[in-house]
Design a protein around this motif. Sequence first.
Motif, PDB file in Angstrom:
ATOM      1  N   CYS A 106     -19.607 -25.913   5.265  1.00 12.79           N
ATOM      2  CA  CYS A 106     -20.536 -26.271   4.184  1.00 12.79           C
ATOM      3  C   CYS A 106     -20.817 -27.756   4.283  1.00 12.79           C
ATOM      4  O   CYS A 106     -19.893 -28.564   4.298  1.00 12.79           O
ATOM      5  N   GLY A 109     -24.188 -27.887   0.334  1.00 13.29           N
ATOM      6  CA  GLY A 109     -23.974 -27.110  -0.871  1.00 13.29           C
ATOM      7  C   GLY A 109     -24.364 -25.674  -0.605  1.00 13.29           C
ATOM      8  O   GLY A 109     -25.077 -25.365   0.359  1.00 13.29           O
ATOM      9  N   GLU A 110     -23.921 -24.794  -1.427  1.00  9.64           N
ATOM     10  CA  GLU A 110     -24.180 -23.379  -1.237  1.00  9.64           C
ATOM     11  C   GLU A 110     -25.090 -22.884  -2.344  1.00  9.64           C
ATOM     12  O   GLU A 110     -24.913 -23.210  -3.519  1.00  9.64           O
ATOM     13  N   CYS A 151     -20.274 -28.176  -2.093  1.00  9.67           N
ATOM     14  CA  CYS A 151     -19.259 -27.888  -1.088  1.00  9.67           C
ATOM     15  C   CYS A 151     -17.894 -28.371  -1.586  1.00  9.67           C
ATOM     16  O   CYS A 151     -17.805 -29.285  -2.407  1.00  9.67           O
TER      17      CYS A 151
END
Length: 1509
Positions: A106, A109-110, A151
């Motif tokens: 990551c 960000g996810e 992340c």
Amino acid sequence: LHSPAHIIMLLFLWDFALTGVFSPGPWGRCMGSECGPGGSQSRAVWCAHVEGWTTLHTNCLQSTRPANQQSCFRVCDWHRDLYDWRLGTWNQCVPISLRTGRTGICLQGEEGIQTREVNCVLKADSSAADHAICEYFEPKPRQEQACLIPCPQDCVVTEFTPWTTCSKTCGLGLQNRVRSVVAPPLFGGLPCPNLTEFQTCAPRACEGREMVFSLKVGGWSECKLPSLTSPQTSSAAPSRTARQARRRKGKERKGNRDPEMRELIKSKRNRNRLNRLEDDFWNMEIGYQSRQVVCVHRNGSTVSLSQCPHWSLPETYLSCLMPKDCVVSEWSSWGSCSKTCLDPSVPQGSRSRSRQLIRLPTGGGSECPQLEESQACEPEGDGVPPCATTNRPFVACLFAGFKFRRRTITNYPTGGEGNCPHLVEAIPCDDPSCFSWQLVKLEECIPEEDMDCGEGTQTPQVRCVNSEGTEVEKEMCVDEVYPSSVRCVVPCPKDCALSLWTEWSTCSQTCSSKTAEGKQMRTRAILAYNAGEGGSSCPNTSALQEVRNCNEHPCIVYHWQTGPWGQCVEDTTTSTLNTSSSTDKSTCTMGVQTRKVICVKVNVGQVPPKKCPEAPRPESVRPCLLPCKRDCIVTPFSEWTECPISCVNGQKNKQFRYRVIIQMPANGGQECPDVLYEEKDCATPSVCPGYRWKTHKWRKCQLVPWSIRRDSKGAQENCGAGVQTRAISCRQLDGTVADVVQCLKFASSMPVMSQPCQLPCRDDCQLTNWSKFSPCTSDCVGVRTRRRALVGKSKKKDKCKNSQMYPLSETQYCPCDKYNAQPVGNWSDCILPEGRVENAAGMKVQGDVKECGQGYRYQAMVCYDQDNRLVETSRCNSHGYIEEACIVPCPSDCKLSEWSNWSRCSKSCGSGVKVRSKWLREKPYNGGRPCPKLDHLNQVYEVVPCVSDCSQYIWIAEPWSVWKVSNVDLKENCGEGVQTRRVRCMLNTVDGPSDAVEDYLCDPEEMPQGTRENRLPCPEDCVLSDWSPWTPCDLPCSGRGDRERTAFALRLPKEGEDCPVSMQTEPCFLNRNCFHYSYNITDWSTCQLSASAVCGIGLKTRMLDCVRSDGKSVDLKYCEELRLEKKWQMNASCTVECPVNCLLSDWSAWSDCSQTCGLEGKMWRRRTVVEASQGDGRPCPSQMEQWKPCPVRPCYRWQYGPWSECRVEEVVCGVGLRFRNLSCFVSDGSGDGKSSIVEEELCAGLEQAVDGDKNIVLEETCTLPCPGDCYLMEWSDWSPCQSVCVKGQRLDFTPVQVRSRAVIAQEPENIAQCPDQEWQTRPCSNGECYEYQWMGNPQLIWCQRSDGINVTGGCPPALLPGTDQSCDPPCDKPQSFCSEEGVCICEDGYTEVLTAEGMLEQCTPIPVLEIPTAGDKKADVKTSRAINPTLPTTVQPGRAGRTWYLQPFGPDGKLKTWVYGVAAGVFVLLVFIVSMIYLACKKPKKPQRRQNNNRLKSLTLAYDGDVDM
């Protein structure tokens, strides 16, 4: 019958034939007779074939057919108040499954998604309802939204500090290095690593025996009271009353005192009683604290004190003041409200309550809360009276009656009907008659006694009319005299034939007087002469004319004459409240307009009003809408400022209050009050109270009871550390005792009531106080000193002679006073002198304020001393500013010319327009009033409708002249002849034609004949009358009807002869003799105002035309006779926007300085737009705020010095104290951290607080580790505030700060006993976004934060240079490679095509058009891909050079067919171009001169608006 096998086969075939599926449409609208449940809605249902087209319902399985009707809830508009959407809270952000199977790394960000519940509910009980109800009024809110999950962030720590020195000077020791936490682990990141590293060290071998024991002191316990049960305590500390009784008893034994001595002792006892604090209000108690002293081994174990014989034991007991919290009573009841009447527009009142102080805090107990509070209130109860009441008076009306005549307005003038003359006239009548007979016409003359000619009578044809002239039933005129028959003559064949009498002319006078009588005239003409014998002869000329008197009533004609309406003013007969306390911002009330109404006698002048009839009397007062009256609105007076708490030197202090103008008055509103600021002297007894604290003597220093500390080693009974207290009382200025609460309110802060004290022991060092510093000989030169000395036996003690422990002198440099001044900062805005100006003469506009002219701008001055420290500007003989003159340019308004004269009406009959104009003289600039909308000639026009009355100019024909017979040879006066008459165009007035005017003003088509040729009948010939008017054609004009006109015989012919045809007919043709009529409505005029007005309420009009079918405007009577529908409103009120200048509030007072000190302080003043500009008013200026620099003041502040080392009294380790100083520092407030220490006197006016913390801590306990201890360091400083960010954007997480404390070890064998390291976080505001990046080269790599500090953690390990960023799964697609982030991407010129799972499926070339080159013969046309333009041609992958894709040669080397076509096209194009050039350059032939070309053509000039044309 069929067998079962046959039936199964048939069902199978039937199912096979069912090839369709039912498909429903959307539900329709809910229908029903009532709102709510019980409605029904339907939808279409059809059978859809599997291939998509619609088929018969029999092709679908009927059992699967969905319903096409259902019950529903019929929504009505009033359901909006009953139902609404209820929104749930957003759930936790849930990550979306990764769209790619690349790596689990990551970086930014996810992506996530948040959901919430959205339901339609009934507001009353929150029960669920059908979503369709709420969707009827508002779309359904979204139920999910995207979110971002940061992340995982690892713990970030700083670099290690350098290694410490070895923990031992000999033998085996340890060195430590530490680091601190700057960012905590978040979102599942890695925890913090060890903050400490150790390494062993051995400086040298120890020569003797190492010291392995240390004396360790613990911390002081909480303050506690001595145990009262202890017999030692009770005997050692008898009560005060017991001691006093014992003392009095001893004194009594000494003998009696004299009376004066007794009185003196009594007063002293009373004074001492006041000095003591023995009541519950103070309740001060002395307790004690204790601590442990132990002997510890280097390995941390505790041993007997005998192992530490070489140490002198410190104090283990200490006196202290017992902590007591402040105690207050419960709140009292609320007092009565200060407002006593009911009115929402009157501000609220207030009420208050209080509580009593029971005990003051002592010994650091909690402080006292607020003792009084107040709140806004309204009076409650049924008997509260209203604040004001008003009543309206009644108005009486009177009526009376006369004989009237009326006229109406046919053309409304500019400005309304007020400019028209009177419309009603009246005459007094003695015998008023309501009804009368009116003569319509006379019937034909009928001879008497059945004769064909001779004398006869004419029967009058009459109708009954009322006083208004309207026809009524004939029965109404029964009482009136019926008109009698009129005598007449029917000429015989030989008689003279005369025409009928004409209509009586209009009366020459409207009334009769001594000098003028009204006359009417009528005429007739000779149509045929008589025979010579036997016939009656023609009369002479005078008999062909008759004159009669008319309007014989005397000239006593009255009418009401009105003056112009006055301005709209407030109606003083009503008591409408319009005050600044009103809740409305503006009050638009009904006002009244008045005008002068007088009774006028025609040709005389004004007479008393009773002469005129009362009924048609025009109104002298009418209501009108006042412009929105705006009263001046001011805020209520502020509360009186507080008087200073203490009076200084009897000086009279002032207190003031003020109010601020919120809205300036306009349109006659209430003016602003003159007083906006009030001040008054502070009342000395109450407002500036005479209360002060009185401090009494310090009491004896109290030690810990000897019974408690007697067992302590080294303790002495009468010396050591203790606590002493003193009494405090509240006094008035005259010294009398007052309530302590009064001093808490009005006096200064309460003095301290306890302090530590020291009773010296025999071994203590005693010194005098410091002397004053010695004087300096001159500034900036030399030093100055101060001294102190040892006292008594201390002079002989060696330890007291230690100058480091007990210095006897101090030296400092002499002060130096040299100052220099310099400007700082930018120039301020150009500031005009304050004050309003009067409105300019002319057009009344609002808001004229001085906005231009000469002003001043300012720049701050700063003063520094010789050490470059900021000092007051007065030291540099400066008032703090440089000022210079500046100019604010004045606005110039748009300037137009005056209005031109009105043009003539564009039509002579019917409605037209008239125009006037202005033209531009000067354009606006510098924010002046803008111009109205101008045309391309820079002119502005005003167009108003006008009406030319089709009957205002009429043709008037005089009677025909006598026949002039052309056959003069005949004896009879008959035969062909000519008649003439005079025809004039005359002005038609109410009383008939008056003055002759030019003929062009009358309609030429309607001009009567001036001559006529005809045959003059001979004697005994038939004589006919003139032709009657043509009968009207039947409408509509269809071309089939006829019209006719007739004549009748005035004289019958002799026997045997007939009269000629007495009737003529002609067909009716449209637009020839038959016309259709229709109304035509004009456009609205511009808004017309009264003559003196420039804005406000006016009248706009439009005209009604009667238009003939051939397009000609005719008199309105033609349309009125047809009774055509009039469905238009002819007049309407309108408003011309008044030119309102932008109205600004006054400049506010200068604000407080944005900074209380420093170089960058600014003062602001602002103004607001009270009313925006309207119409042609001056627009608002752009500058709505101004600033100027504040005088530069040094920034003084209290600041701590650094903590001293931890000091433990004469022992090696344990709990000790560390100290720091509170010093006065000065800075320029720029925030760069530079500050200098100055004299404490400069901070004397400041409250002692450091960074807002009033709790000054100059000493605190600390722990001095014993040799061999493993301990925690002090806390590190709080890190900078850090936010959670992605790509530099802050996310919705609270920023945090972090601090940590690391472990320090001294003995290698004690490392296992070390405590755990610690770190803490706290929320903060205005966090920064930090980025982390790998730095360095392949040999040396480190992680650096974006603010420049090197850290461990924070940088993604996957991006570490030199690491294997392999992709999983590997990038095996053509033109793909693995990126630094471990993601498969495509080369330049290709784009990624992903699978549904997010995996790279292929790299597709991006199509572009390439410029072909001649080096490649592979193909004709190809799809090319994007090329990186920054790369040289030789580096392009898979390509040796740029390629020609359109190849002219085929594979066999011959030219392709399309090449020949292109060549032929180019040839044709060249031929065409050459031909066009030839035709363009060819010399034209000269034209032949014609003989008739010398006629001059008319010259047409285009008028461009220039007046010189």
